[in-house]
Scaffold this active site. Structure first.
Site, PDB file in Angstrom:
ATOM      1  N   ILE A 136      15.934  -3.301 -32.186  1.00 32.90           N
ATOM      2  CA  ILE A 136      15.949  -3.929 -30.574  1.00 32.90           C
ATOM      3  C   ILE A 136      16.420  -5.557 -31.078  1.00 32.90           C
ATOM      4  O   ILE A 136      16.141  -5.881 -32.101  1.00 32.90           O
ATOM      5  CB  ILE A 136      14.692  -3.703 -30.098  1.00 32.90           C
ATOM      6  N   ASP A 137      17.006  -6.033 -30.030  1.00 32.24           N
ATOM      7  CA  ASP A 137      17.581  -7.226 -30.089  1.00 32.24           C
ATOM      8  C   ASP A 137      16.323  -8.490 -30.312  1.00 32.24           C
ATOM      9  O   ASP A 137      15.104  -8.086 -29.972  1.00 32.24           O
ATOM     10  CB  ASP A 137      18.284  -7.609 -28.832  1.00 32.24           C
ATOM     11  N   LYS A 138      16.731  -9.600 -30.918  1.00 31.19           N
ATOM     12  CA  LYS A 138      15.787 -10.652 -31.152  1.00 31.19           C
ATOM     13  C   LYS A 138      14.893 -10.841 -29.939  1.00 31.19           C
ATOM     14  O   LYS A 138      13.638 -10.949 -30.061  1.00 31.19           O
ATOM     15  CB  LYS A 138      16.776 -11.759 -31.520  1.00 31.19           C
ATOM     16  N   ARG A 237      21.760  -3.835 -21.394  1.00 33.26           N
ATOM     17  CA  ARG A 237      22.064  -5.288 -21.070  1.00 33.26           C
ATOM     18  C   ARG A 237      23.449  -5.191 -20.544  1.00 33.26           C
ATOM     19  O   ARG A 237      23.930  -5.696 -19.506  1.00 33.26           O
ATOM     20  CB  ARG A 237      21.957  -6.370 -22.217  1.00 33.26           C
TER      21      ARG A 237
END
Length: 300
Positions: A136-138, A237
């Site tokens: 998962i993204d930062k 997103r």
């Protein structure tokens, strides 16, 4: 791995560095470095990065060997939701990078896992991503699966491939979705104009499916539950932005910054999977983190 790519009528007229960037899915600077180092040839000859390709040209991309990395375990606190001899589920905080990359050589989740697990991590994804089955993204918070051995990694990866691995998120998006529930089925690939972004595109893309349900509406925002059927980079997103309602705080995809937190308001709330050894179905949930709760309270 060496790639040999024929230039077609559609890609003719493209600069060599742009062509390599798109075909090898690397940054423009990386492509230019490969060209300068002689790792790229056109019709068997090295040329300049500004070379304009012609229909019928043959481009050979032969990247240099990957640099060998030795990662040092770091005593970074981990929120472990579940752990056994085959796998663990961790609750990643917003702002933590999952694995080392340019600009993030230390302080990642992988460094913390190496300290916590020692040598007990799957090696399938290599030195830089030991045990990482999905990411998962930062600036996305929430649940992440980690495999301790290759058997577990392969079993979990197969479930992701077959779309039987449950990944449910909560998010807040800007504006109001036209339908209170729906599915976005639109392919995602690298944005040709910005290598940091993904986009809905038919070119060099992969199938992507996102299901959503509006849970609550506010002045200018919707709180949404999202379930991934596929797991493409930045999928939620990109798909929300594609609908015209980017995730709150997601400035990369068109939203304004939100006071009180960095990046997007997106939380990986639920993970469900079949344990690769026991065959038991397991499901875990993570409470909404403080930044998310505060934002909802401000909207109410």
């Amino acid at each position: 791995m060496t790639q040999i790519i024929a230039v077609t009528r559609e890609t003719a007229g493209t600069r060599l560095d742009v062509f390599v960037t798109n075909e090898a899915a690397v940054s423009r600077s990386q492509a230019q470095a490969w060209i300068a180092d002689g790792c790229v040839a056109v019709n068997g000859k090295t040329v300049q990065k500004k070379y304009v390709l012609c229909d019928g040209d043959e481009v050979t991309i032969d990247p240099p060997p990957l640099k060998e990395y030795t990662l040092t375990p770091e005593n970074i606190p981990l929120s472990v939701v579940y752990e056994d001899g085959d796998l663990l589920v961790v609750n990643k905080p917003k702002g933590m990078v999952v694995h080392p990359a340019a600009g993030h050589e230390t302080g990642t989740l992988v460094h913390a896992l190496l300290y916590h697990c020692g040598d007990s991590l799957s090696g399938i994804n290599g030195v830089l991503r030991p045990g990482i089955v999905h990411r998962i993204d930062k600036d996305t918070s929430g649940l992440l699966m980690v495999a301790k051995n290759d058997m577990a990694h392969q079993g979990l990866a197969e479930q992701i491939k077959e779309h039987s691995f449950l990944r449910r998120y909560e998010t807040v998006v800007t504006g109001h979705l036209r339908d209170t529930a729906g599915t976005v089925h639109a392919p995602i690939g690298r944005n040709p104009n910005n290598r940091l972004k993904m986009a809905v595109t038919a070119q060099n893309s992969k199938d992507a499916v996102t299901h959503y349900t509006v849970k609550e509406s506010f002045d200018g925002y919707d709180r949404v539950e999202v379930t991934l059927e596929t797991g493409r980079t930045h999928q939620i997103r990109v798909h929300m932005s594609y609908l015209g309602h980017p995730v709150a705080g997601d400035t990369l995809y068109g939203a304004r910054a939100v006071n009180g937190f960095e990046g997007q308001c997106l939380h990986a709330k639920t993970l469900g999977f079949v344990h690769p050894r026991t065959g038991e179905y397991m499901e875990f949930e993570s409470d909404l983190p403080p930044y998310f709760v505060r934002f909802l309270e401000s909207l109410r």
